[in-house]
Design a protein around this motif. Structure first.
Motif, PDB file in Angstrom:
ATOM      1  N   ARG A   1       0.866  -1.182   0.000  1.00 56.68           N
ATOM      2  CA  ARG A   1       0.000   0.000   0.000  1.00 56.68           C
ATOM      3  C   ARG A   1       0.901   1.231   0.000  1.00 56.68           C
ATOM      4  NH1 ARG A   1      -2.473   1.543   5.918  1.00 56.68           N
ATOM      5  NH2 ARG A   1      -0.734   0.813   7.206  1.00 56.68           N
ATOM      6  N   GLU A   2       0.483   2.233  -0.703  1.00 55.56           N
ATOM      7  CA  GLU A   2       1.245   3.475  -0.725  1.00 55.56           C
ATOM      8  C   GLU A   2       1.030   4.183   0.595  1.00 55.56           C
ATOM      9  OE1 GLU A   2       1.806   7.631  -3.250  1.00 55.56           O
ATOM     10  OE2 GLU A   2       0.340   6.113  -3.924  1.00 55.56           O
TER      11      GLU A   2
ATOM     12  N   TYR B   1       6.194   2.911   0.203  1.00 54.92           N
ATOM     13  CA  TYR B   1       5.150   1.894   0.255  1.00 54.92           C
ATOM     14  C   TYR B   1       5.430   0.952   1.414  1.00 54.92           C
ATOM     15  CZ  TYR B   1       4.417   3.428  -4.564  1.00 54.92           C
ATOM     16  OH  TYR B   1       4.196   4.175  -5.689  1.00 54.92           O
TER      17      TYR B   1
ATOM     18  N   GLU C   1      -5.630   4.120   0.548  1.00 55.93           N
ATOM     19  CA  GLU C   1      -5.109   4.816  -0.629  1.00 55.93           C
ATOM     20  C   GLU C   1      -6.115   5.827  -1.173  1.00 55.93           C
ATOM     21  OE1 GLU C   1      -3.869   1.747  -3.297  1.00 55.93           O
ATOM     22  OE2 GLU C   1      -1.946   1.463  -2.266  1.00 55.93           O
TER      23      GLU C   1
END
Length: 684
Positions: A588-589, A605, A625
């Motif tokens: 996930r960013e 990330y 996100e």
């Protein structure tokens, strides 16, 4: 070129035969060679003495003639323009001084007069002056008859010769005393020579310049009279390598000296080879041995009295060493027959006694070279030395094996396979680097003291095992920190994927092993991973080297490991690692981060898992996100709602809590227009 042990031992046996049989002959040849050089030096000394004496005589004749004529002018016994008396005086000097070729006088009005020898058979008088408005050369030729001369002819001819353009005149007219000059141009054309020239003053008035010339052909004729061994020769060379004089009995003022002397190229080659080691203006001789067109020569270069002049004495070595070489050829023929017989016997003995056992021992050295230390074995042999060597190799392997815990064995093998030499140097490569440590280790180590070692060793064993299992290389341990890299020394196309897999495996291994701190809490890891171009190689000095990686991408990985503490995550990867790993990992960013010490924002990330069979990321990842997108578009209320849903969905998510706090802060105090949604990391 490599050879087998059988050939080597056979060669040693044959060499001993050759050395024993040829020793006396070699000594004989060396003695003969030394004697040859000594004889050459002796001959050269005699030639040098003769040439030096001749040059001294020539110089004395020129000076004597110049002084005699100059005295007549100074005492006003003879006027410079008094033609009859002047011709008589110049002629008398030519006849009384055998080495002199010309006696000449030049006036400031460009008038010129000279007496010139025509070999040993004649003399000519010439005068250059204006005749009816044109520059003419009057030439009177005389034949020499029994010490006297007889007039033969007179002629007038045009000439372009100008005494005012000659160096000997231009410098002599301004000088106080006479000196030597190198001269090429004469009224009759090029005639290389030396001239002793100086000014003539009468009653404090400078009348002109008197010059006495000696053509090089006179030196060439003298050299032809010298006997240099049976077939040698002596030459006089200038410092630039040009020929002053070469032996020629026919050379005189009419016949130029021949340049087709067979030994002259040898003399030129010797002077060129001597180079800066020989000083033509010094006093020391220089002896050189040359081989030209298959023939050997002894050449001795000796400086002469005239500046820049060198006497080159060339003597063929065949004069002294020819019989010696013939005897040696006969000896070599006999040795060849002996060698054939000895080689057969020595080859058989070498195979039985040495080659077979030594090949086995050599195989063990191959294991050591490849760092396959566990495969090294001892071998017995009838030869004490071979058995001792085998034992020493086995002991060396055991000693090296003790260092495998300090030096990564796989790294050493890879470096050997890749041909990386143990000296400072490196190259830029695309690689991935990982930094990992234990959260709260500083406080833990202070509380436990030396009791931290077993816990730390257990942790490092777990991490090292997973790094090695995923094709990585342990770079170093720094306390609890582990630095590892992928992509060197052997290139690894999927280095980013392997590093991500290793990081997740490290977390699982530590979790499953269950190490706890002094308060019973499980150990937690923080990991930072980044990919990019890095400098990899032997970094250090000639005394101590470390095969490691350095560069901006490495520094970022270290900062990402530190950022895990701020975000409360376990593994953070950089945007280049995310790009290279692509769909093979789940992430996930987290945020856009400004790393300490580096300008510009960096997408970071959180690594969640390896993607297997196209599995989708958890729902809370999409919520986070989506909140991040709203956050960056300054819609902080919508962003906070998404982060709260992600927090609820996951149950506990430190990054969501951090972002919720930021949104609340910006709702109360909105950011300025230059806000870029980038988190500035304030610690390393």
């Amino acid at each position: 070129m490599r050879i087998g042990v059988r050939l080597a031992i056979s060669g040693l046996v044959l060499a001993s035969i050759v050395v024993t049989a040829a020793g006396a002959n070699v000594l004989w040849f060396r003695t003969a060679t030394a004697t040859s050089r000594m004889l050459a030096a002796t001959i050269n000394a005699q030639i040098v003495s003769a040439v030096a004496t001749q040059l001294t005589t020539i110089a004395a004749e020129a000076r004597s003639a110049h002084t005699a004529i100059r005295t007549l002018f100074l005492q006003n016994v003879l006027e410079t323009r008094e033609a009859d008396k002047r011709e008589f005086v110049f002629l008398s000097q030519l006849q009384s001084q055998p080495a002199i070729s010309w006696v000449a006088f030049g006036w400031p009005d460009d008038a010129f007069f000279a007496a010139h020898k025509l070999g040993d058979s004649g003399i000519e008088m010439m005068e250059i002056d204006l005749v009816e408005g044109k520059v003419k050369r009057r030439v009177d030729q005389y034949e020499t008859i029994m010490g006297d001369i007889q007039f033969e002819s007179r002629r007038f001819e045009d000439t372009a010769y100008s005494v005012l353009k000659q160096d000997w005149y231009r410098d002599g007219i301004k000088a106080e005393n006479p000196r030597w000059f190198n001269v090429t141009d004469h009224p009759i054309g090029p005639r290389p020579s030396i001239a002793f020239a100086g000014p003539i003053d009468v009653y404090a008035k400078r009348e002109g310049v008197l010059a006495v010339f000696i053509e090089y052909t006179r030196l060439a004729r003298f050299l032809s009279q010298l006997k240099v061994g049976k077939s040698g020769a002596a030459f006089i060379l200038d410092r630039d390598g040009s020929t002053i004089a070469a032996p020629d009995p026919e050379a005189d003022e009419i016949h130029p000296q021949r340049s087709d002397q067979p030994l002259l190229p040898v003399a030129h080659s010797a002077l060129k080879q001597a180079g800066s080691s020989y000083d033509s203006d010094g006093t020391a001789a220089h002896q050189i041995r040359l081989t030209v067109a298959g023939a050997d020569y002894e050449v001795i270069l000796t400086p002469l009295a005239f500046p820049g002049w060198t006497l080159a004495t060339v003597i063929p070595e065949a004069e002294f060493l020819g019989p010696v070489r013939a005897t040696i050829r006969q000896l070599l023929l006999g040795l060849a027959l002996l060698i054939v017989a000895a080689s057969l016997l020595s080859a058989w003995l070498a195979q039985r006694a040495v080659a077979a056992p030594l090949i086995k021992v050599t195989g063990e050295l191959g294991h050591v070279q490849r760092f396959e230390l566990d495969q090294v074995r001892r071998h017995s042999s009838r030869l004490t030395e071979l058995e001792t060597l085998s034992g020493a190799i086995a002991d060396m392997a055991g000693g090296l094996a003790a260092f495998r815990k300090y030096i990564p064995a796989d790294l050493v093998r890879n470096l050997l396979n890749e041909g990386v030499e143990p000296r400072p140097g490196g190259s830029i490569r695309p690689m991935t680097v990982m930094f990992a440590d234990i959260a709260g280790f500083t406080g833990l180590s202070e509380r436990l003291g030396d009791r931290i070692i077993p816990l730390l060793s257990s942790y490092l064993d777990l991490v090292s095992g997973q790094v090695n299992a995923h094709g990585g290389t342990i770079d170093k341990f720094i306390g609890d920190a582990v630095m590892a890299f992928w992509g060197a020394p052997a290139a690894t196309p999927d280095h980013a994927v392997k590093a991500c897999g290793a990081a997740l495996a490290c977390l699982r291994a530590v979790h499953e092993s269950g190490p706890v701190d002094d308060q019973g809490r499980p150990l937690k890891m923080r990991i930072g991973i980044n990919s990019g171009d890095m400098l990899v190689g032997n970094i250090g000095s000639e005394v101590r080297l470390n095969y490691t990686v350095i560069g901006d991408a490495v520094n970022i990985a270290s900062r990402l490991e530190g950022a895990s503490k701020e975000y409360g995550t376990e593994i953070i990867i950089g945007e280049e690692t995310r790009r290279q790993a692509g769909a093979r990992i789940q992430v996930r960013e987290l945020d856009r981060l400004t790393v300490y010490g580096r300008s510009g924002g960096l997408q970071i990330y959180e690594l969640l898992a390896m993607a297997e069979n196209g599995s989708a990321a958890p729902r809370w990842v999409g919520l986070y996100e989506a909140g991040l997108a709203s956050y960056r578009s300054r819609n902080f209320a919508a962003a906070m709602a998404c982060f709260e849903q992600a927090l609820t969905e996951r149950g506990d998510d430190p990054p969501s809590r951090i972002m919720i706090e930021r949104c609340r802060l910006f709702l109360k105090t909105p950011p300025g227009d230059d806000w870029e949604a980038t988190n500035a990391m304030q610690v390393k």
